[in-house]
Design a protein around this motif. Structure first.
Motif, PDB file in Angstrom:
ATOM      1  N   ARG A 175       0.565  -0.805   0.337  1.00 20.93           N
ATOM      2  CA  ARG A 175       0.088   0.508  -0.338  1.00 20.93           C
ATOM      3  C   ARG A 175       1.071   1.452   0.274  1.00 20.93           C
ATOM      4  N   GLY A 176       2.001   1.180   0.686  1.00 20.80           N
ATOM      5  CA  GLY A 176       2.704   2.547   0.737  1.00 20.80           C
ATOM      6  C   GLY A 176       4.031   2.711  -0.298  1.00 20.80           C
ATOM      7  N   ARG A 177       3.704   1.691  -1.020  1.00 20.57           N
ATOM      8  CA  ARG A 177       4.778   1.880  -2.390  1.00 20.57           C
ATOM      9  C   ARG A 177       3.454   2.572  -3.501  1.00 20.57           C
ATOM     10  N   ARG A 178       2.333   1.617  -3.498  1.00 23.22           N
ATOM     11  CA  ARG A 178       0.577   2.547  -4.312  1.00 23.22           C
ATOM     12  C   ARG A 178       1.043   3.753  -4.270  1.00 23.22           C
ATOM     13  N   ALA A 179       0.921   4.045  -2.684  1.00 24.24           N
ATOM     14  CA  ALA A 179       0.264   5.952  -2.431  1.00 24.24           C
ATOM     15  C   ALA A 179       1.651   6.435  -2.900  1.00 24.24           C
ATOM     16  N   ALA A 180       2.887   6.257  -2.682  1.00 24.92           N
ATOM     17  CA  ALA A 180       4.416   6.795  -3.424  1.00 24.92           C
ATOM     18  C   ALA A 180       3.550   6.537  -5.005  1.00 24.92           C
ATOM     19  N   ARG A 181       3.676   5.801  -5.361  1.00 21.52           N
ATOM     20  CA  ARG A 181       3.447   5.852  -6.671  1.00 21.52           C
ATOM     21  C   ARG A 181       1.759   6.394  -7.833  1.00 21.52           C
ATOM     22  N   LYS A 182       1.306   7.012  -6.754  1.00 23.77           N
ATOM     23  CA  LYS A 182      -0.230   7.491  -6.957  1.00 23.77           C
ATOM     24  C   LYS A 182       1.042   9.274  -6.863  1.00 23.77           C
TER      25      LYS A 182
END
Length: 82
Positions: free
Chosen positions: A66-73
């Motif tokens: 989830r952290g990686r996805r949020a950073a990508r967004k």
């Protein structure tokens, strides 16, 4: 008297774990239908494990994902605004 409280706490926790597992198993088909209706089908890795250690490891992996996805967004939004 203290022993009785520790025994009661043990059996309460054990009963709660069984209740949680049973409710999760019974509600799984409904959860899958809801996720599918929302267009977010569950992946095989998304099925939660049963033991406490597996749950902790699963939670850590899920938090990292989830952290990686949020950073990508966030990166995409910043790139759009520049």
């Amino acid at each position: 008297m203290n022993r009785h409280f520790s025994d009661a706490r043990y059996y309460f926790r054990r009963g709660f774990d069984h209740l949680y597992t049973g409710l999760k198993e019974e509600s799984e088909p409904l959860r899958r239908r809801i996720m599918k209706a929302m267009g977010r089908e569950m992946e095989e890795e998304e099925i939660e494990p049963q033991s406490r250690r597996e749950r902790v490891e699963y939670g850590a992996r899920r938090a990292a994902t989830r952290g990686r996805r949020a950073a990508r967004k966030v990166r995409r939004r910043v790139e759009r605004t520049e």
